[in-house]
Design a protein around this motif. Structure first.
Motif, PDB file in Angstrom:
ATOM      1  N   HIS A 359      39.149  32.596  49.649  1.00 31.68           N
ATOM      2  CA  HIS A 359      40.242  31.819  50.229  1.00 31.68           C
ATOM      3  C   HIS A 359      41.584  32.510  50.116  1.00 31.68           C
ATOM      4  N   THR A 360      41.565  33.817  50.046  1.00 24.93           N
ATOM      5  CA  THR A 360      42.806  34.563  50.174  1.00 24.93           C
ATOM      6  C   THR A 360      42.484  35.878  50.849  1.00 24.93           C
ATOM      7  N   ARG A 361      43.488  36.398  51.568  1.00 21.35           N
ATOM      8  CA  ARG A 361      43.284  37.710  52.165  1.00 21.35           C
ATOM      9  C   ARG A 361      44.321  38.685  51.653  1.00 21.35           C
ATOM     10  N   GLN A 362      45.172  38.229  50.720  1.00 25.39           N
ATOM     11  CA  GLN A 362      46.205  39.113  50.192  1.00 25.39           C
ATOM     12  C   GLN A 362      45.551  40.173  49.328  1.00 25.39           C
ATOM     13  N   LEU A 363      45.860  41.442  49.651  1.00 29.35           N
ATOM     14  CA  LEU A 363      45.218  42.520  48.890  1.00 29.35           C
ATOM     15  C   LEU A 363      45.597  42.429  47.420  1.00 29.35           C
ATOM     16  N   GLY A 364      46.836  42.006  47.143  1.00 29.78           N
ATOM     17  CA  GLY A 364      47.287  41.898  45.757  1.00 29.78           C
ATOM     18  C   GLY A 364      46.447  40.889  44.970  1.00 29.78           C
ATOM     19  N   GLU A 365      46.093  39.781  45.602  1.00 34.33           N
ATOM     20  CA  GLU A 365      45.308  38.769  44.889  1.00 34.33           C
ATOM     21  C   GLU A 365      43.845  39.174  44.806  1.00 34.33           C
ATOM     22  N   LEU A 366      43.356  39.808  45.866  1.00 34.47           N
ATOM     23  CA  LEU A 366      41.956  40.237  45.848  1.00 34.47           C
ATOM     24  C   LEU A 366      41.729  41.256  44.737  1.00 34.47           C
ATOM     25  N   GLU A 367      42.815  42.011  44.438  1.00 32.81           N
ATOM     26  CA  GLU A 367      42.718  43.043  43.416  1.00 32.81           C
ATOM     27  C   GLU A 367      42.288  42.441  42.078  1.00 32.81           C
ATOM     28  N   GLY A 368      42.767  41.218  41.798  1.00 34.77           N
ATOM     29  CA  GLY A 368      42.444  40.590  40.526  1.00 34.77           C
ATOM     30  C   GLY A 368      41.116  39.848  40.524  1.00 34.77           C
ATOM     31  N   ARG A 432      42.643  52.808  51.236  1.00 32.44           N
ATOM     32  CA  ARG A 432      43.544  51.970  50.450  1.00 32.44           C
ATOM     33  C   ARG A 432      43.021  50.533  50.398  1.00 32.44           C
ATOM     34  N   ALA A 433      42.614  50.019  51.581  1.00 29.12           N
ATOM     35  CA  ALA A 433      42.115  48.642  51.609  1.00 29.12           C
ATOM     36  C   ALA A 433      40.850  48.517  50.773  1.00 29.12           C
ATOM     37  N   LEU A 434      40.002  49.507  50.904  1.00 27.82           N
ATOM     38  CA  LEU A 434      38.727  49.498  50.175  1.00 27.82           C
ATOM     39  C   LEU A 434      38.972  49.457  48.674  1.00 27.82           C
ATOM     40  N   GLN A 435      39.871  50.346  48.267  1.00 23.07           N
ATOM     41  CA  GLN A 435      40.199  50.463  46.844  1.00 23.07           C
ATOM     42  C   GLN A 435      40.789  49.161  46.320  1.00 23.07           C
ATOM     43  N   LYS A 436      41.776  48.639  47.051  1.00 22.30           N
ATOM     44  CA  LYS A 436      42.485  47.457  46.547  1.00 22.30           C
ATOM     45  C   LYS A 436      41.576  46.242  46.538  1.00 22.30           C
ATOM     46  N   ALA A 437      40.790  46.085  47.592  1.00 24.17           N
ATOM     47  CA  ALA A 437      40.029  44.845  47.696  1.00 24.17           C
ATOM     48  C   ALA A 437      38.794  44.856  46.808  1.00 24.17           C
ATOM     49  N   PHE A 438      38.180  46.000  46.656  1.00 27.30           N
ATOM     50  CA  PHE A 438      36.874  45.975  45.992  1.00 27.30           C
ATOM     51  C   PHE A 438      36.816  46.785  44.696  1.00 27.30           C
ATOM     52  N   PHE A 439      37.470  47.951  44.660  1.00 27.08           N
ATOM     53  CA  PHE A 439      37.207  48.868  43.546  1.00 27.08           C
ATOM     54  C   PHE A 439      38.471  49.177  42.771  1.00 27.08           C
ATOM     55  N   THR A 440      39.175  48.148  42.374  1.00 25.56           N
ATOM     56  CA  THR A 440      40.413  48.403  41.652  1.00 25.56           C
ATOM     57  C   THR A 440      40.116  49.001  40.272  1.00 25.56           C
ATOM     58  N   ASP A 441      41.043  49.857  39.809  1.00 24.95           N
ATOM     59  CA  ASP A 441      40.865  50.467  38.484  1.00 24.95           C
ATOM     60  C   ASP A 441      41.266  49.518  37.377  1.00 24.95           C
ATOM     61  N   ARG A 442      42.184  48.632  37.733  1.00 25.84           N
ATOM     62  CA  ARG A 442      42.823  47.827  36.695  1.00 25.84           C
ATOM     63  C   ARG A 442      41.773  46.901  36.065  1.00 25.84           C
ATOM     64  N   LEU A 443      41.638  46.967  34.769  1.00 27.92           N
ATOM     65  CA  LEU A 443      40.696  46.082  34.097  1.00 27.92           C
ATOM     66  C   LEU A 443      41.382  44.751  33.807  1.00 27.92           C
ATOM     67  N   PRO A 444      40.650  43.673  33.805  1.00 30.11           N
ATOM     68  CA  PRO A 444      41.266  42.378  33.518  1.00 30.11           C
ATOM     69  C   PRO A 444      41.760  42.329  32.075  1.00 30.11           C
ATOM     70  N   ARG A 445      42.970  41.799  31.894  1.00 32.00           N
ATOM     71  CA  ARG A 445      43.460  41.608  30.528  1.00 32.00           C
ATOM     72  C   ARG A 445      42.676  40.473  29.891  1.00 32.00           C
ATOM     73  N   PRO A 446      42.652  40.432  28.567  1.00 35.01           N
ATOM     74  CA  PRO A 446      41.853  39.391  27.901  1.00 35.01           C
ATOM     75  C   PRO A 446      42.226  37.993  28.375  1.00 35.01           C
ATOM     76  N   ASP A 447      43.533  37.744  28.574  1.00 39.34           N
ATOM     77  CA  ASP A 447      43.918  36.374  28.954  1.00 39.34           C
ATOM     78  C   ASP A 447      43.545  36.054  30.395  1.00 39.34           C
ATOM     79  N   GLU A 448      43.173  37.065  31.141  1.00 45.63           N
ATOM     80  CA  GLU A 448      42.775  36.793  32.523  1.00 45.63           C
ATOM     81  C   GLU A 448      41.316  36.384  32.617  1.00 45.63           C
ATOM     82  N   HIS A 449      40.560  36.603  31.562  1.00 44.39           N
ATOM     83  CA  HIS A 449      39.155  36.188  31.593  1.00 44.39           C
ATOM     84  C   HIS A 449      39.062  34.676  31.605  1.00 44.39           C
ATOM     85  N   PRO A 450      38.404  34.080  32.590  1.00 45.97           N
ATOM     86  CA  PRO A 450      38.239  32.626  32.553  1.00 45.97           C
ATOM     87  C   PRO A 450      37.358  32.244  31.373  1.00 45.97           C
ATOM     88  N   LYS A 451      37.647  31.049  30.829  1.00 44.61           N
ATOM     89  CA  LYS A 451      36.947  30.665  29.606  1.00 44.61           C
ATOM     90  C   LYS A 451      35.460  30.456  29.845  1.00 44.61           C
TER      91      LYS A 451
END
Lengths: 502, 514
Positions: A359-368, A432-451
């Motif tokens: 439910h989003t198409r923003q590359l920034g949000e898909l990254e997470g 760029r789109a491929l990288q951002k949407a699917f294969f981002t390098d950034r690992l989730p921070r601990p607080d970003e992990h859903p409980k």
């Protein structure tokens, strides 16, 4: 036989429009059966037409007093594009399997649009072609305005008005050609043989080329395309990019170049190297290639990336057409098919497989969202579709764009040089789109992990897998064995470039 | 000339007038105490039979029309474009009468039907009139009827207001027309169109062209009012909005057909006279050197018509963009459509190509606009308003009506394969057949561009019908008869669009005996 693609599509549309509301499953089934039947007829027509030239399907007087005939015919170009339409129709229905809102109306408009598109590709009377061309406008408007997303009413109206202005320009040319040919006929063949005066062709060609070119995403008249593609529901954006833009390109080839070949002659004077309408439109096409690619590089909305990439890829089609060389025009027609398949696939992945779940198409949000791990099917599909879109060998896009570039080199080498830049940027924005949407390098921070762990996305359904495989198959077959299409495209292009359409 | 001859060419008009009187007798006499529904039904029935009788007696009219005693010039024409327009008027009148059933704006149905039929008689008369006096009488008969019909909704202030405006504008334009006619008479000493057109080439008149031009401008103003051409259009939006729906549909269709038939008659007479004069060598005999092209009626007339055409189609379409009331929108679009047709009047052909193209356009337009007004009035009766917002979510409230509106509005916008598209194509092709010069070509290009503009406002209505959600969920119901007629009109619009040759050969059959 091919004519039945038109009739069953319209019959299906009528049936769906009259279907009582609330039976979505039945509506879907009818739409799928009708689309599949059309596709089957298209395949059969393509197979049986192999090796033949132009075959007249039906030719009866329609408006006897004005010399207008109901002429349906197919040559190699038509057969390839009808095949593409059938493919787009079936995969479009499959990717719309989840439409629950006003389902029967959705598929009614969808099939009406498909019927109009089949009609344009099969018409060999300019008048009939125009009628089908306009029939396709209205369903597009409602498909986007009712079932669309981002700024849908604006996008739908913009698309409708752009199309209508384009077809108004075509109508002016049609009226003028009818009045000045004096042959009392609007048949494409008889108009091509009517020896229209060169001075007339000189102004009729650009008007017709721009009129049709608006729908083909000709820069700077392309602005309907990204907004329209983004706002449209998935199936409609697949159709818009897949076949509707091809209507424009087909019109440029069949009508503008086919009927007014002398419009491409040199003016006799030149300004900064521009000495004919051919140079003008080649320049616009090259600008479209580079501009579309650059803008795609800067988008934050995933669908806009694909939308602008369409403008860039359609630039290759238009460039191929104005090279006026055998290989260039072959490439343009092949690129129509190739882009129809690949753009359809990309829009399906972004609009249906990804967006309906995230439910989003923003590359920034898909990254997470780490879709590479959580939606492996989408990631795989996009990698392959992206490779096809970049023009890697083995996919249809490679063969098509290569031929266009060769044709452009024969005509004017700098066209090839400039559009080569566009291909490089094409690699960049896809990557760029491929990288951002699917294969981002950034690992989730601990607080970003859903409980409770990452929520599960809905599983990939069978219609999605089927349609994806269908489109993959098409681009791979054509990429590995392009002669399957080129064998029928080449003689038709040769005949068309030789003039007289014989 | 004796009255028996006159009677023989006016059989249709007579049939209509008898029906008009019969309606009054039955409604005010026999059915005085009857329920309103029965009265409406019987009045409409008699009206329909009257129109049918008028069509039925048409073949018995004297062939070749009625001439002046001792002359070959016609006073009243029959056959050809006249007959097509007359049959068209009668058919469209029948359709508008049907929409009276189920409407509740008046209790005086007998009078309404009677006045409608009399106005239609005026319409028939001006289709065939070839004499200034007959033209004027016919126009007044039509116009007076229209004023009355506009004011018929006595409970509505809008109706009275719009009728008053219409009447004042109409009276003024009639004065202009009469003034122009008087100059023509003064210049040529005749009231017959053909004699006038020939007389305008006489040496004495050639020296007084300014007078002729004054006359032309006056006549253009008077007739421009009838077809609602800019700048004589000011009455149209108010009248379309204020008049009761059947009256508005009648004004938009029947009155337009009659007025354009008159314009065809005048243009044809002017061209015919020019050919006669040139053929007889009169011009070269009276002038040394080449005849100036601005002689006679034709040149000034077609220039004026071209100016009116461009003004109407540009202004009508642009003004329609800003409307919020659907009836006003239809009024401005009617102005635009009149502009397209005037283009074909400006470039009129000697053969019947132009006349047929114009009649094809105006008849199919009349059919479509009657349907559009019928559909709008159904919505209006339920929602109490013709604002755009009254159409919100109509697809959910009445799917059939939504479909009807879709077809009719797209036909008005000129989308193939609907009949409106063929009408436009036919019309523009006729213009270019007459003259392939740069000017007519530019004008056609403007017209085509303007019809692209028109798609926007038609889609604005359709957007509310199909795209936006309904503001309330009550269903919109029309009377079964009205819905049936609307469905028939819609089917006709589609069928005539898919088989455009059908109507063309029907029209050609009227010229067969000539």
């Amino acid at each position: 036989m091919l004519a039945w693609t038109i009739y069953i599509s319209f019959a299906g549309a009528l049936m769906l429009a009259l279907l009582p509301k609330g039976n979505a499953a039945l509506a879907r089934a009818i739409a799928l059966v009708v689309a599949a039947a059309g596709f089957a007829i298209a395949i059969a027509g393509f197979a049986s037409g192999a090796g033949q030239g132009r075959v007249t399907i039906i030719d009866v007087p329609w408006v006897p007093m004005m010399g207008i005939h109901y002429t349906l015919a197919a040559d190699g170009i038509s057969r390839v594009l009808v095949l593409l339409t059938g493919l787009a129709a079936v995969s479009g229905v499959l990717f719309s399997w989840n439409i629950e809102f006003r389902t029967n109306e959705f598929f009614a408009f969808f099939l009406a649009l498909i019927g109009g598109v089949y009609g344009v590709f099969l018409s060999f009377d300019l008048f009939l072609l125009f009628v089908f061309y306009e029939i396709a406008i209205v369903p597009k408007y409602f498909l986007i305005a009712i079932w669309g997303s981002t700024r849908r009413e604006y996008a739908a109206m913009k698309l409708a008005l752009y199309s209508f202005v384009g077809s108004a320009m075509v109508l002016v040319v049609l009226l003028a050609a009818y009045a000045s040919s004096g042959s009392h006929s609007t048949g494409l063949v008889s108009l091509a043989n009517a020896n229209l005066p060169v001075s007339f062709q000189m102004w009729a060609f650009p008007v017709a080329f721009i009129g049709f070119g608006i729908l083909a995403g000709l820069w700077p008249f392309h602005t309907w395309a990204p907004t329209g593609h983004v706002a449209a529901p998935t199936a409609a954006s697949m159709l818009l990019a897949g076949v509707v833009m091809k209507l424009g390109a087909y019109g440029c080839l069949r009508v503008a170049i086919g009927l007014f070949p002398h419009g491409l002659d040199p003016w006799g004077w030149s300004f900064w190297g521009i000495g004919s309408w051919r140079d003008v439109f080649a320049l616009l096409a090259v600008i479209g290639i580079i501009y579309g690619a650059l803008v795609a590089l800067a988008q934050t909305d995933f669908k806009f990336v694909i939308g602008y990439s369409s403008v860039s890829h359609m630039g290759f089609v238009l460039l191929g057409l104005v090279t006026l060389t055998q290989v260039g025009v072959d490439g343009a027609v092949l690129q129509m098919f190739s882009h129809g398949v690949i753009a359809g696939l990309l829009f399906a992945i972004v609009g249906r497989i990804v967006y309906e779940r995230t439910h989003t198409r923003q590359l920034g949000e898909l990254e997470g969202m780490y879709l590479g791990r959580r939606l492996p099917f989408a990631a795989w599909a996009f990698v392959i579709a992206g490779m096809a879109s970049m023009g890697l060998p083995g996919f249809s896009g490679f063969v098509a764009e290569l031929q266009v570039l060769i044709g452009a080199w024969i005509a004017k080498p700098w066209w090839t040089a400039a559009s080569g830049v566009g291909i490089v940027i094409g690699v960049a924005y896809t990557w760029r789109a491929l990288q951002k949407a699917f294969f981002t390098d950034r690992l989730p921070r601990p607080d970003e992990h859903p409980k409770e762990g990452w929520p599960k996305f809905d599983p990939i359904t069978w219609p999605e897998i089927t349609a994806t495989c269908l489109l993959f198959g098409a681009t791979l077959i054509v990429g590995i064995y392009p002669s399957i299409l080129l064998n029928s495209i080449e003689p038709a292009v040769k005949a068309l470039l030789a003039g007289g359409m014989q | 000339m004796n009255y028996a001859d006159l009677f023989r060419v006016t059989l249709s008009e007579t049939a209509l007038d008898i029906a008009a009187l019969l309606v009054l007798v039955v409604d005010l006499g026999f059915l005085r105490k009857a329920a309103l529904q029965i009265r409406v039904f019987s009045a409409v029935l008699i009206g329909v039979f009257g129109c049918a009788a008028a069509v039925a007696v048409m073949p018995f009219q004297a062939e070749g029309g009625l001439s002046y005693p001792g002359s070959t010039d016609l006073l009243l024409a029959t056959g050809g474009y006249t007959a097509i327009a007359q049959v068209g008027i009668l058919m469209l009148t029948v359709l508008t009468l049907f929409f009276l059933v189920g409407s509740d704006f008046t209790k005086h149905v007998g009078e309404f039907v009677s006045v409608t039929l009399m106005a239609a008689t005026g319409g028939l008369l001006i289709c065939s009139a070839q004499d200034l006096l007959v033209i004027f009488v016919g126009l007044e008969l039509l116009s007076l009827g229209l004023y009355v019909l506009t004011a018929f909704a006595k409970r509505s202030g809008k109706s009275a207001e719009s009728a008053m405006k219409y009447y004042l504008f109409g009276g003024m334009s009639a004065a202009f027309l009469l003034f122009g006619f008087s100059y023509l008479y003064g210049l040529t000493g005749s009231t017959n169109l053909h004699e006038i057109m020939r007389g305008l080439f006489a040496p004495a008149v050639l020296n007084s062209t300014p007078l002729l031009y004054v006359a032309l401008v006056m006549i253009a103003a008077g007739l421009g009012f009838k077809v609602a051409a800019v700048p004589f259009h000011l009455w149209a939006p108010d009248t379309y909005q204020g008049a009761p729906a059947p009256a508005a549909a009648f004004i938009a269709s029947v009155s337009k057909v009659a007025s354009f038939a008159l314009l065809i008659g005048i243009s044809a007479a002017a061209l015919h006279a020019m050919d006669q004069v040139h053929g007889a060598g009169l011009v070269t005999a009276t002038l040394s050197g080449d005849a100036p092209r601005f002689m006679g009626f034709h040149w000034g007339w077609s220039t004026l018509m071209a100016i009116l055409a461009v003004a109407s189609m540009v202004f009508g379409n642009l003004a329609a963009l800003a409307q919020d009331s659907v009836r006003r929108l239809l009024a401005y679009s009617a102005i635009a459509h009149a502009g397209y047709i005037l283009l074909a009047i400006a470039y009129f052909s000697r053969s019947n190509v132009s006349a047929n193209a114009i009649l094809y356009y105006i008849l199919t337009y009349g059919l479509t606009i009657i349907g559009a007004f019928g559909a709008v009035s159904v919505v209006e009766r339920v929602n109490g308003s013709d604002r755009m917002d009254a159409f919100l979510g109509l697809y959910k409230r009445n799917g059939l009506l939504a479909g009807i509106l879709l077809v009719l509005f797209l036909s008005l916008a000129g989308i193939p394969p609907l009949v409106g598209f063929w009408a436009k194509f036919n019309l523009f092709a006729a213009v270019l057949q007459v003259n392939r010069g740069a000017t007519p070509f530019t004008l056609v290009a403007i017209a085509v561009a303007m019809s692209a503009v028109s798609l926007y406002y038609y889609l604005q209505v359709l957007k509310r019908v199909f795209v936006m959600p309904p503001s309330n969920a009550t269903s919109v119901k029309g009377s079964p008869l009205a819905m049936g007629v609307l469905a028939l009109i819609t089917i006709a619009v589609i069928a005539l669009g898919c088989l455009p040759g059908l109507m063309q050969s029907w029209m050609a059959s009227f010229y067969a005996g000539m």
